[in-house]
Scaffold this active site. Sequence first.
Site, PDB file in Angstrom:
ATOM      1  N   TYR A  52     -38.892  29.956 -35.131  1.00 40.32           N
ATOM      2  CA  TYR A  52     -39.583  30.209 -33.618  1.00 40.32           C
ATOM      3  C   TYR A  52     -40.389  29.162 -33.326  1.00 40.32           C
ATOM      4  O   TYR A  52     -41.469  28.839 -33.367  1.00 40.32           O
ATOM      5  CB  TYR A  52     -40.310  31.260 -33.644  1.00 40.32           C
ATOM      6  CG  TYR A  52     -39.753  32.654 -34.300  1.00 40.32           C
ATOM      7  CD1 TYR A  52     -38.262  32.852 -34.257  1.00 40.32           C
ATOM      8  CD2 TYR A  52     -40.630  33.740 -34.720  1.00 40.32           C
ATOM      9  CE1 TYR A  52     -37.693  34.157 -34.560  1.00 40.32           C
ATOM     10  CE2 TYR A  52     -39.833  34.928 -35.280  1.00 40.32           C
ATOM     11  CZ  TYR A  52     -38.668  35.102 -35.079  1.00 40.32           C
ATOM     12  OH  TYR A  52     -38.065  36.242 -35.712  1.00 40.32           O
ATOM     13  N   HIS A 138     -34.869  34.524 -44.052  1.00 39.25           N
ATOM     14  CA  HIS A 138     -34.500  34.707 -42.501  1.00 39.25           C
ATOM     15  C   HIS A 138     -32.830  34.222 -42.519  1.00 39.25           C
ATOM     16  O   HIS A 138     -32.464  33.152 -42.840  1.00 39.25           O
ATOM     17  CB  HIS A 138     -35.267  33.461 -41.746  1.00 39.25           C
ATOM     18  CG  HIS A 138     -35.232  33.970 -40.529  1.00 39.25           C
ATOM     19  ND1 HIS A 138     -35.875  33.186 -39.452  1.00 39.25           N
ATOM     20  CD2 HIS A 138     -34.707  34.833 -39.831  1.00 39.25           C
ATOM     21  CE1 HIS A 138     -35.723  33.774 -38.284  1.00 39.25           C
ATOM     22  NE2 HIS A 138     -35.177  34.944 -38.436  1.00 39.25           N
TER      23      HIS A 138
END
Length: 321
Positions: A52, A138
Amino acid sequence: MSRSDRLTVPTLGYGAANVGNLFRELTDEEAWAVLDAAWESGIRFYDTAPHYGLGLSERRLGAFLQTKPREEYVLSTKVGRLLRPNPDHAGGLDTANDFHVPDDLQRVWDFSADGIRASLDESRERLGIERIDLLYLHDPERHDLDLALAEALPALEGLRDAGEVAAVGIGSMVSDALAAAVRGADLDLVMVAGRYTLLEQPAAVDVLPACRERGTGIVAASVFNSGLLASDEPRRDGRYEYGQLPDELWERLVRIAAVCAAHDVPLPAAAIQYPLQSDVVRSVVVGGSRPEQLRQNAEHAARDIPAALWQELAAEGLIPA
């Protein structure tokens, strides 16, 4: 120790991709105001990732949470992508990944035990917080799911067994990958992104049964389906995943919105609370790039929703019975 004893997560969390400049740039002050609104609204579960904003989300979230008592919140981040200098950086932005940050770093996949450990240590440094409660692998299917099952997930289990983190899991938008990971590893929680929402529930076919069988909990994310469920009156030109909204989903959305309106329940409130109707869903994580969105989401999460709403949606075939 059972999985449910390893970590208890609050039923509402904040997903901090937006403070990593997802879709649009936020100043440090604007990002702080968003996080402050989340905290003041009672949110005590925060999720981030190196992905992010190429670490910006972790740095901003960590700076904010350092001002709060550590025992009062639950913190999760992710591993699998290391951040390394980008040799091709020429002053551009990371907009190919939807983040408005300089692309002076690049993401490098690493599912090895050393890579997983390095990712955890580097996240701790960016956050400025030593104790991370929950660690997800992830998007493993975007790199190599077989390698994830063979190396990355055992490495995560090892970190948990050594007391480095309290709980481990994976985060993904792909039901097949989620189900395979749940059945192939000793996971505490999985983050199901966009696959178990009021609008569509593909995870109900394989992920939920696997979690029920293995005693693994679910954190539901992307419950607004790219924003389609974020307002009482959906828009036909709304974004869906990476393209246009299919006609059949639009028709379904219109019918769901009508049932919610008939019961005087805001569509976003139903969207936040729907996943929690399942016995295996422990928490819903929502995003937001403006303070008022966080305050409103907290109000929606606390709203009393009549059982008759879920009953009518099921009777109409709009959610599983």
